[in-house]
Structures are given as C-alpha cells and as structure tokens.
Design a protein around this motif. Structure first.
Motif, PDB file in Angstrom:
ATOM      1  N   UNK A 144       0.802  -1.231   0.000  1.00 35.85           N
ATOM      2  CA  UNK A 144       0.000   0.000   0.000  1.00 35.85           C
ATOM      3  C   UNK A 144       0.836   1.283   0.000  1.00 35.85           C
ATOM      4  N   UNK A 145       2.087   1.181   0.450  1.00 33.96           N
ATOM      5  CA  UNK A 145       2.953   2.359   0.541  1.00 33.96           C
ATOM      6  C   UNK A 145       4.244   2.088  -0.229  1.00 33.96           C
ATOM      7  N   UNK A 146       4.630   3.052  -1.042  1.00 31.85           N
ATOM      8  CA  UNK A 146       5.850   2.932  -1.838  1.00 31.85           C
ATOM      9  C   UNK A 146       6.853   3.980  -1.383  1.00 31.85           C
ATOM     10  N   UNK A 147       8.080   3.521  -1.143  1.00 30.81           N
ATOM     11  CA  UNK A 147       9.154   4.426  -0.729  1.00 30.81           C
ATOM     12  C   UNK A 147      10.207   4.459  -1.832  1.00 30.81           C
ATOM     13  N   UNK A 148      10.472   5.641  -2.380  1.00 39.88           N
ATOM     14  CA  UNK A 148      11.523   5.782  -3.390  1.00 39.88           C
ATOM     15  C   UNK A 148      12.215   7.123  -3.205  1.00 39.88           C
ATOM     16  N   UNK A 154       1.186   6.790  -1.329  1.00 40.13           N
ATOM     17  CA  UNK A 154       0.218   5.899  -0.694  1.00 40.13           C
ATOM     18  C   UNK A 154      -0.894   5.566  -1.679  1.00 40.13           C
ATOM     19  N   UNK A 155      -1.146   4.267  -1.857  1.00 39.78           N
ATOM     20  CA  UNK A 155      -2.245   3.802  -2.708  1.00 39.78           C
ATOM     21  C   UNK A 155      -2.903   2.631  -1.983  1.00 39.78           C
ATOM     22  N   UNK A 156      -3.906   2.954  -1.171  1.00 45.60           N
ATOM     23  CA  UNK A 156      -4.494   1.944  -0.284  1.00 45.60           C
ATOM     24  C   UNK A 156      -5.887   1.542  -0.731  1.00 45.60           C
ATOM     25  N   UNK A 157      -6.160   0.253  -0.567  1.00 46.14           N
ATOM     26  CA  UNK A 157      -7.483  -0.292  -0.809  1.00 46.14           C
ATOM     27  C   UNK A 157      -8.176  -0.432   0.549  1.00 46.14           C
ATOM     28  N   UNK A 158      -9.397   0.052   0.658  1.00 46.19           N
ATOM     29  CA  UNK A 158     -10.093   0.060   1.952  1.00 46.19           C
ATOM     30  C   UNK A 158     -11.201  -0.982   2.049  1.00 46.19           C
TER      31      UNK A 158
END
Length: 292
Positions: A144-148, A154-158
């Motif tokens: 859900x979270x991308x670190x670069x 943040x791209x979360x499915x609820x």
C-alpha cells in the motif's frame, strides 16, 4: 422328514462357517476399535458416520480460518500500537522544536528523526502476514505504501477482508488502513520535516493539532478492532464446543464398546468350541461305522 448323514454334515458345516464369521466380526472390532469396517456391516451407522464426519471436517476448517483471523487481527493491532507510539514520539519532537530555544541545527536534527519515523511508519504499513499485505484491503498482493527517491506515495485499498469463521458467519479481520497509515498522515509528517529542515517551525501549534487528530483516529480504529477481536474469541469458544460435541457424537456412532466386544467374543469362542465338539461327533461316522 428323513434326515440323512449328509444333511447333518452340511448343516454342521454351515453353522461352523457362520460361527467363524461371527468370531471374525468381533475380532475385527477388537482390532480396529470400530463397530463397522465396511458400509455393508451396518448401512445406518455408515451413513450417519459420513454426516457426522462432514460436520467435524467443517469445524476443523473453521478452526483453521480462526487461526488466520487471529493472525490478521493481532498483527493489525500490533501495527496500530506501533503507529501510536511513533505519533507520540513525533508529538514530543514537535513540542521540543516548538519551544523557540532551538538553533537551526537543532531543528534540522529533529527533522532527521522525524524523517526516520516517517519511513518507519511506511514500513509498518507494508506489514505482511503469510505473504499478504494486511493493510491494503483486498489487494493483499501489492504494497500500500511505496518508498523511493521521490518520497512516499500511498495507494491503499479500503475494502473489507472477510474470513468465514462459522457457518454463514463472515468476520472482517482487517482495519481501514487510511485511518492509521493514510496519505494525510504522511503529508503531515512531511510538512513537519520540511519545516524543521528549513530551520524554523512557525506552525508548531497547528502541527500539534493535526497530530492529535491522527492520534484520535488511530485510537478509534484500535477500539473497533478490539471489539471485533472479542467477538472472535467468543466464536472461537463456540467452535471448540462444537468440535467436542461433534467428536463425541462421531465416537458414539462408530467406536466399539471394547468391554462388550471382549465379552461377546468370549461367548462366541465358547459357542464355537461347543459346535466343533458336536460336529466332530456328527461328521466322524463313516460307512464302515454303519457296516459294523
């Protein structure tokens, strides 16, 4: 009716065969501990056994589902607790930086720690259980979270991730991740970090207010999952009771009464020995015996 020697011998052999069959049945029950060893022994017991075994298999599957639900909820609760501790530490650092007695270098040092805490939260948001991301709704195969290098996205499915824990009962085992690791939280932390790195923090009170709001939302989410965990424990207790009952019923239907089987086998052995003794007297005479 004329009774011949052949008739006596045939009947004796038939009864001996039946006696052997009865002894074999009791010996099989004693060896296996079961009332029947094939459906033809007792079709009623066999049919009931299939039904009871199906119920027991369902209960065992629900127990495995409960184990998975426990893992999800406990891991989710642990993630919320960790996030709460991080937010508390962030608040302490913001209060420290908002005193007006810090040099620009001191504020930058605080900003570095805020940045580390932010990345720590991102790593917690990507927690996996059995290879599945528990903070991304039903999209458990993607983080859900991308670190670069460009930062944190943040791209979360609820959507609710449900697990069937009883017949017709599905329980939500995940949380709403946006209430704990949402983009608003990371934006707030990034704003605090940028302000500290600039060497001044003029909106300290506003930052504290936002942090308190995030903390309240996390606490509410933690309370909700705690309530569902309590329900899960109640269902677990009921499933355990069902397993005990199903096992007992299956045992009563299929398991042999060993004491009774031993008694019946002993009686049958006595009968068989008596039959052998009588048959030996019947079958023993030959034509020569009659000619004498």
């Amino acid at each position: 009716m004329r009774v011949t020697q052949g008739m006596l011998a045939t009947n004796s052999l038939r009864h001996l065969s039946q006696s052997y069959s009865n002894m074999g049945k009791y010996q099989d029950q004693l060896a296996t501990g079961k009332k029947i060893n094939r459906p033809s022994d007792d079709p009623v017991v066999a049919i009931k056994g299939m039904y009871y075994r199906t119920n027991l298999t369902e209960v065992e599957q629900y127990k495995r589902n409960l184990s998975e639900a426990y893992q999800w909820m406990e891991s989710s609760e642990s993630g919320i607790e960790h996030a709460t501790q991080v937010i508390q530490r962030v608040r302490e650092l913001v209060v420290k930086g908002n005193t007006g007695t810090n040099s620009p270098e001191d504020l930058k040092a605080i900003g570095v720690e805020i940045g580390q805490l932010k990345e720590d939260l991102a790593n917690v948001a990507n927690t996996q259980v059995a290879g599945r991301y528990i903070f991304n709704g039903t999209k458990t195969d993607s983080a859900p979270v991308t670190i670069d290098d460009s930062g944190i996205s943040v791209d979360m499915n609820t959507a609710a991730f449900n697990v069937e824990v009883s017949n017709g009962v599905k329980l939500k085992v995940n949380i709403n991740p946006t209430n704990v690791f949402g983009s608003e939280l990371f934006n707030t932390l990034q704003s605090i970090e940028d302000a500290l790195n600039s060497g001044s923090i003029e909106s300290g009170d506003e930052f504290l207010s936002k942090i308190d709001e995030h903390f309240d939302v996390m606490s509410a989410e933690r309370s909700e999952i705690g309530a569902r965990y309590n329900r899960l424990e109640m269902i677990d207790t009921r499933i355990q009771d069902q397993e005990i009952i199903a096992s007992r019923i299956l045992s009563e239907n299929e398991d042999a009464d060993i004491e009774r089987v031993i008694t019946d086998l002993t009686i049958q052995e006595s009968i068989h020995r008596a039959s052998l003794a009588v048959s030996s007297k019947i079958i023993q005479p030959s034509l020569m015996d009659f000619l004498r």
